[in-house]
Design an enzyme around this catalytic site. Structure first.
Site, PDB file in Angstrom:
ATOM      1  N   SER A 184     -62.805  50.825  41.298  1.00 35.78           N
ATOM      2  CA  SER A 184     -63.277  52.003  40.570  1.00 35.78           C
ATOM      3  C   SER A 184     -64.707  52.350  40.991  1.00 35.78           C
ATOM      4  O   SER A 184     -64.957  52.619  42.148  1.00 35.78           O
ATOM      5  CB  SER A 184     -63.159  51.768  39.065  1.00 35.78           C
TER       6      SER A 184
ATOM      7  N   ASP B  23     -65.080  59.649  40.510  1.00 33.96           N
ATOM      8  CA  ASP B  23     -65.446  58.329  41.016  1.00 33.96           C
ATOM      9  C   ASP B  23     -64.533  57.934  42.184  1.00 33.96           C
ATOM     10  O   ASP B  23     -63.602  58.672  42.518  1.00 33.96           O
ATOM     11  CB  ASP B  23     -65.431  57.300  39.878  1.00 33.96           C
TER      12      ASP B  23
ATOM     13  N   ASP C 217     -61.988  56.011  42.896  1.00 35.70           N
ATOM     14  CA  ASP C 217     -60.521  55.998  42.838  1.00 35.70           C
ATOM     15  C   ASP C 217     -59.974  57.175  42.037  1.00 35.70           C
ATOM     16  O   ASP C 217     -58.782  57.238  41.742  1.00 35.70           O
ATOM     17  CB  ASP C 217     -59.990  54.667  42.302  1.00 35.70           C
TER      18      ASP C 217
ATOM     19  N   ASP D 263     -60.210  58.356  38.951  1.00 37.29           N
ATOM     20  CA  ASP D 263     -59.678  58.355  37.588  1.00 37.29           C
ATOM     21  C   ASP D 263     -60.716  58.846  36.576  1.00 37.29           C
ATOM     22  O   ASP D 263     -60.367  59.286  35.489  1.00 37.29           O
ATOM     23  CB  ASP D 263     -59.086  56.995  37.195  1.00 37.29           C
TER      24      ASP D 263
END
Length: 576
Positions: free
Chosen positions: A150, A302, A304, A306
């Site tokens: 993340s 961000d 990834d 999400d």
């Protein structure tokens, strides 16, 4: 000679057996001889599953992300899948982000699954985490894995596990799988791939995901409103660049400026200190581009994809970053209004949020006569709500840490769809002579003005983990009696599963899984929550205060009053 504790030496010696390659063994021997501190950090414990799966620093050792720790996870999951679905043709899907080694580690994970006679759908290149959740159900898989850390620093990577419903692992599967993993010896990992069982996927799934995002995240916005909205977007060197520009274009938004310096995926995240839209500095370049292009809204995601950060123009025309609670309030209200206007609210729906998020979400839900379910931090708990209440319709849900989920076609926070939703709200507001910021103030007038503040204290390594543990012990053993002159009237302890009414002395049971969270409520309506992060070496303090707002013209004055109140609370708690 360097002294090494017997227990640590026992853990290290297991990695000096033939189950591990020569390079790994040579590196460990060098650590033993030259760097006992790093040796201890690398081996003193096993990496654990937290709120967002397993995350850690990449390197050699049981407390590091590497082919062996992830291989062991995957072998354990493979064994569990065969046990849980006997006789079925097993299928898994794997995605990965922009981080160093993510592609290599994803192939290792695919190899282990295939070696265990499990069919693997492996994305050909980096993709957003929410697309993995979507693909799992789209391809009718039993399990999904995404390699991501993340928004953590560049030295991190991670491993998130999703189940058949598209949500992350929750009880009882999580404990059962962890038990399977822990019972394994590293020598039992099957690394030899059956490449006939590995199938690469890409564009076809992308298009299905984009179509589903548009179906769930767009709401009859006029072509002119879309044309008039000026958008700046940054992927912060992450995965959303593979999906979001195409989503916007297909949804009819053409007036889009991309921060070119941050377009290229890069695990070093060279233009930011932290690739986290929660950090104002992360959106600095996007805000500068917004001023150059006179943009109405900035979206930043961000690595990834999400989480999303949103910035809009305030009443003075200056770009200002909304916090996660504010974004969630706007999205939740918009969705509730859409459902109401379309006569879809019949009392069988719910929205969702978390125990450390703004109390304004339950207030909004109440105004629409809709249930608000409140769970632990992490979207796996919101996904579990959808799974546990199949006869109720899920509208949307979010948490303060810049995540939101629209509908249930993705069972995790989804920056692709929620970014489109934020843009839709902004376009419709502008078309009627308002703005996203003005719409937020209107909600404060109607439901009360809420202001939140987050303090994160970073405590790295073994000593840091012990310090965080002790801070929580101290908070339980010596609970606050008042905060900033206001008496504490209720304490919720999610580790003990007890709510205590301080006034009456009555205790009631909290009916959610245990979690290391402590929340204080004061006489004047303030809320202070403490929790160690499940994904980073941090302890977090969440503060929420509120007041009434009679009219929009008093917003700045009241906002300043609440800011001073938060400052006083921080001073009282010795957090500033």
């Amino acid at each position: 000679m360097i002294h090494i504790e017997p227990e640590l030496l026992n853990r290290v010696n297991k990695w000096l057996t033939p189950a591990f390659d020569t390079e790994t063994q040579t590196y460990i021997k060098d650590l033993i001889a030259t760097n006992p501190k790093e040796l201890k950090e690398s081996f003193y414990k096993d990496l654990e599953f937290g709120t967002g799966g397993m995350r850690g620093v990449m390197g050699i050792g049981t407390n590091r992300i590497n082919k062996f720790t992830l291989g062991k996870n995957t072998q354990g999951i493979s064994n569990y899948l065969h046990q849980t679905f006997p006789g079925e043709k097993l299928k898994v899907v794997i995605a990965f982000d922009c981080r160093h080694n993510s592609k290599t580690l994803a192939k290792v994970v695919a190899d282990v699954f295939s070696a265990n006679n499990i069919e693997v759908f492996l994305f050909e290149d980096l993709r957003p985490t929410p697309e993995l959740s979507f693909a799992l159900k789209h391809l009718n898989c039993h399990c999904g894995i995404v390699l991501t850390a993340s928004h953590n620093p560049p030295e991190y990577n991670g491993y998130k596990v999703y189940w058949q419903d598209g949500g992350q692992l929750v009880p009882p599967q999580d404990a059962e799988i962890i038990s399977k993993i822990n019972s394994l010896d590293y020598a039992e990992i099957k690394f030899e791939a059956n490449n006939d069982l590995i199938k690469y996927i890409g564009k076809e799934v992308d298009q299905a995901f984009i179509d589903a995002s548009i179906q769930n995240g767009s709401f009859a916005t006029s072509a002119k409103a879309k044309e008039d909205l000026n958008i700046v977007f940054t992927s912060l060197h992450g995965t959303s660049i593979t999906i979001f520009p195409d989503t916007l274009e297909k949804a009819g938004y053409k007036n889009v400026h991309i921060v070119e310096e941050q377009r290229e995926p890069n695990g070093d995240f060279p233009t930011v200190k932290s690739p986290n839209p929660e950090e104002p500095e992360a959106l600095k370049m996007a805000l500068e581009l917004a001023d150059k292009t006179n943009a109405d809204i900035v979206i930043g995601t961000d690595p990834d994809a999400d989480r999303l950060g949103v910035a809009v123009r305030d009443l003075d025309g200056k770009m200002t970053i909304l916090n996660g609670n504010q974004t969630m309030v706007l999205m939740t209200n918009f969705l509730l209004k859409q459902w109401k206007d379309n006569n879809k609210l019949n009392g069988n729906e719910f929205v969702a949020t978390t125990i450390v998020s703004t109390p304004m979400i339950p207030a909004l839900a109440k105004a629409y006569h809709t249930e608000c379910k409140i769970g632990l931090t992490g979207f796996k708990w919101i996904a579990k709500m959808i799974k546990d209440f199949p006869n109720q319709d899920f509208i949307g849900g979010g948490e303060e840490s810049f995540g939101f989920m629209v509908g249930d076609f993705v069972r995790d926070k989804d920056a692709n769809t929620s970014s489109l939703l934020a843009i839709e709200i902004a376009a419709q507001a502008k078309a009627k002579g308002s703005s996203l910021y003005q719409e937020l103030i209107n909600l404060y007038v109607e439901h009360g003005l809420y202001k939140e503040h987050l303090v994160s204290l970073t405590k790295k390594g073994i000593e840091g983990a012990q310090e965080i543990k002790q801070m929580m012990v101290d908070a339980r053993e010596n609970p606050l009696k008042e905060v900033n002159g206001s008496k504490v009237v209720k304490i919720e302890d999610y580790q003990l599963s007890i709510t205590k009414d301080i006034v009456s002395g009555k205790e009631t049971t909290i009916d959610v899984p245990k979690s290391n969270v402590l929340i204080y409520y004061t006489e004047d309506g303030s809320k202070i929550a403490l929790r160690p992060s499940g994904t980073e070496p941090k302890i977090k303090f969440y503060i929420s205060v509120n007041t009434t707002l009679e009219n929009a013209s008093a917003f700045t004055e009241k906002q300043n009053e609440l800011a001073l109140k938060i400052d006083a609370i921080l001073k009282d708690l010795k957090l500033n």
